[in-house]
Design a protein around this motif. Structure first.
Motif, PDB file in Angstrom:
ATOM      1  N   THR A 293       0.850  -1.188   0.000  1.00  0.00           N
ATOM      2  CA  THR A 293       0.000   0.000   0.000  1.00  0.00           C
ATOM      3  C   THR A 293       0.889   1.244   0.000  1.00  0.00           C
ATOM      4  O   THR A 293       2.069   1.186   0.349  1.00  0.00           O
ATOM      5  CB  THR A 293      -0.909   0.058   1.238  1.00  0.00           C
ATOM      6  OG1 THR A 293      -0.092   0.086   2.428  1.00  0.00           O
ATOM      7  CG2 THR A 293      -1.846  -1.147   1.293  1.00  0.00           C
ATOM      8  N   MET A 294       0.290   2.359  -0.356  1.00  0.00           N
ATOM      9  CA  MET A 294       1.038   3.609  -0.328  1.00  0.00           C
ATOM     10  C   MET A 294       1.496   3.925   1.092  1.00  0.00           C
ATOM     11  O   MET A 294       2.589   4.475   1.287  1.00  0.00           O
ATOM     12  CB  MET A 294       0.187   4.746  -0.901  1.00  0.00           C
ATOM     13  CG  MET A 294      -0.177   4.574  -2.367  1.00  0.00           C
ATOM     14  SD  MET A 294       1.261   4.498  -3.470  1.00  0.00           S
ATOM     15  CE  MET A 294       1.688   6.241  -3.575  1.00  0.00           C
ATOM     16  N   ALA A 295       0.688   3.551   2.090  1.00  0.00           N
ATOM     17  CA  ALA A 295       1.088   3.773   3.479  1.00  0.00           C
ATOM     18  C   ALA A 295       2.350   2.994   3.815  1.00  0.00           C
ATOM     19  O   ALA A 295       3.255   3.504   4.494  1.00  0.00           O
ATOM     20  CB  ALA A 295      -0.044   3.373   4.424  1.00  0.00           C
ATOM     21  N   ALA A 296       2.444   1.758   3.342  1.00  0.00           N
ATOM     22  CA  ALA A 296       3.630   0.930   3.597  1.00  0.00           C
ATOM     23  C   ALA A 296       4.851   1.489   2.880  1.00  0.00           C
ATOM     24  O   ALA A 296       5.971   1.458   3.414  1.00  0.00           O
ATOM     25  CB  ALA A 296       3.367  -0.506   3.167  1.00  0.00           C
ATOM     26  N   PHE A 297       4.654   2.013   1.683  1.00  0.00           N
ATOM     27  CA  PHE A 297       5.779   2.583   0.937  1.00  0.00           C
ATOM     28  C   PHE A 297       6.237   3.903   1.562  1.00  0.00           C
ATOM     29  O   PHE A 297       7.438   4.160   1.676  1.00  0.00           O
ATOM     30  CB  PHE A 297       5.393   2.772  -0.532  1.00  0.00           C
ATOM     31  CG  PHE A 297       4.943   1.494  -1.194  1.00  0.00           C
ATOM     32  CD1 PHE A 297       5.583   0.296  -0.932  1.00  0.00           C
ATOM     33  CD2 PHE A 297       3.869   1.483  -2.062  1.00  0.00           C
ATOM     34  CE1 PHE A 297       5.178  -0.891  -1.533  1.00  0.00           C
ATOM     35  CE2 PHE A 297       3.457   0.310  -2.670  1.00  0.00           C
ATOM     36  CZ  PHE A 297       4.104  -0.881  -2.403  1.00  0.00           C
TER      37      PHE A 297
END
Length: 240
Positions: free
Chosen positions: A19-23
């Protein structure tokens, strides 16, 4: 040598995978690189997701290859049974836009083992070129048969594998691979790293999450450690 720390599907110990949050979290933590997975929708969009279906990680169900982006985009990420209303499956182009200015490297795994996705490697390379990240991207795949054709595209290739391979240094050299990406447990073979280094082939080990295993990979001096536990790996490597 100093091992690079690569965030497996992003910093997935702290945020939902791919996810963008993880990246974003991987960037905040100071990871050297990010590993992610790419599949292709029915209408040719490059979607960042590990599984061939959307069932496990989203509010939807079905095979991604049979779904259009119009059907995929409204789906929300589900993590441990909890829906995340602000997170959806990202497109590769969105991740490239995020990562490009941050200076991180990117390991893009082509999920073309169960779904062949003809020409997806060329699409990925074109997206990388548009993002001006050709000097910071390595492609990887378990599908060595199809992946062999990717050599002509000009990006470095990493051969993913799980079980030990006989004379992997010879195989990787003949293949034209820049790196091998083994399950870290196969690296116990005596002399393996030395033989690979003699062929100028990098070793990026996955998925190394336990403290003792991270310490073992650091002691071996692998080129890259692919891990969910980015903060722990950085702490063990850098000593703070």
């Amino acid at each position: 040598m100093t091992s690079k720390i690569w965030a497996h599907r992003g910093a997935s110990a702290e945020a939902s995978e791919n996810t963008m949050a993880a990246f974003r979290r991987a960037i905040e933590l100071g990871a050297d690189g990010i590993e992610l997975d790419v599949q292709r929708s029915a209408d040719g969009r490059l979607v960042v997701i590990h599984d061939e279906t959307v069932d496990r990680t989203t509010t939807g169900s079905g095979r991604l290859v049979e779904m259009t982006w119009e059907q995929i985009e409204p789906l929300r990420i589900v993590d441990d049974g909890r829906e995340l209303p602000d997170e959806r499956l990202p497109l590769l182009e969105e991740v490239l836009e995020l990562v490009a200015p941050a200076g991180l490297e990117l390991n893009i795994e082509l999920k073309d083992g169960l779904e062949p996705y003809p020409g997806m490697d060329a699409q990925v390379v074109q997206a990388v070129r548009v993002a001006r990240m050709t000097d910071r991207v390595i492609l990887s795949s378990f599908n060595h048969v199809q992946f062999h054709g990717s050599r002509a595209l000009g990006l470095p290739l990493g051969l993913l594998y799980v079980e030990p391979l006989w004379a992997v240094e010879d195989y990787a050299a003949r293949f034209g691979a820049a790196a091998v990406h083994p399950d870290f447990r196969t690296l116990a073979e005596p002399g393996l790293l030395e033989r690979l280094r003699a062929e100028a082939i990098a070793v990026n080990a996955w998925t190394v999450n336990e403290r003792a295993d991270i310490e073992a990979m650091l002691a071996l001096g692998v080129d890259g450690i692919i891990t969910d536990e980015v903060a722990l790996a950085l702490e063990l490597r850098d000593g703070h």
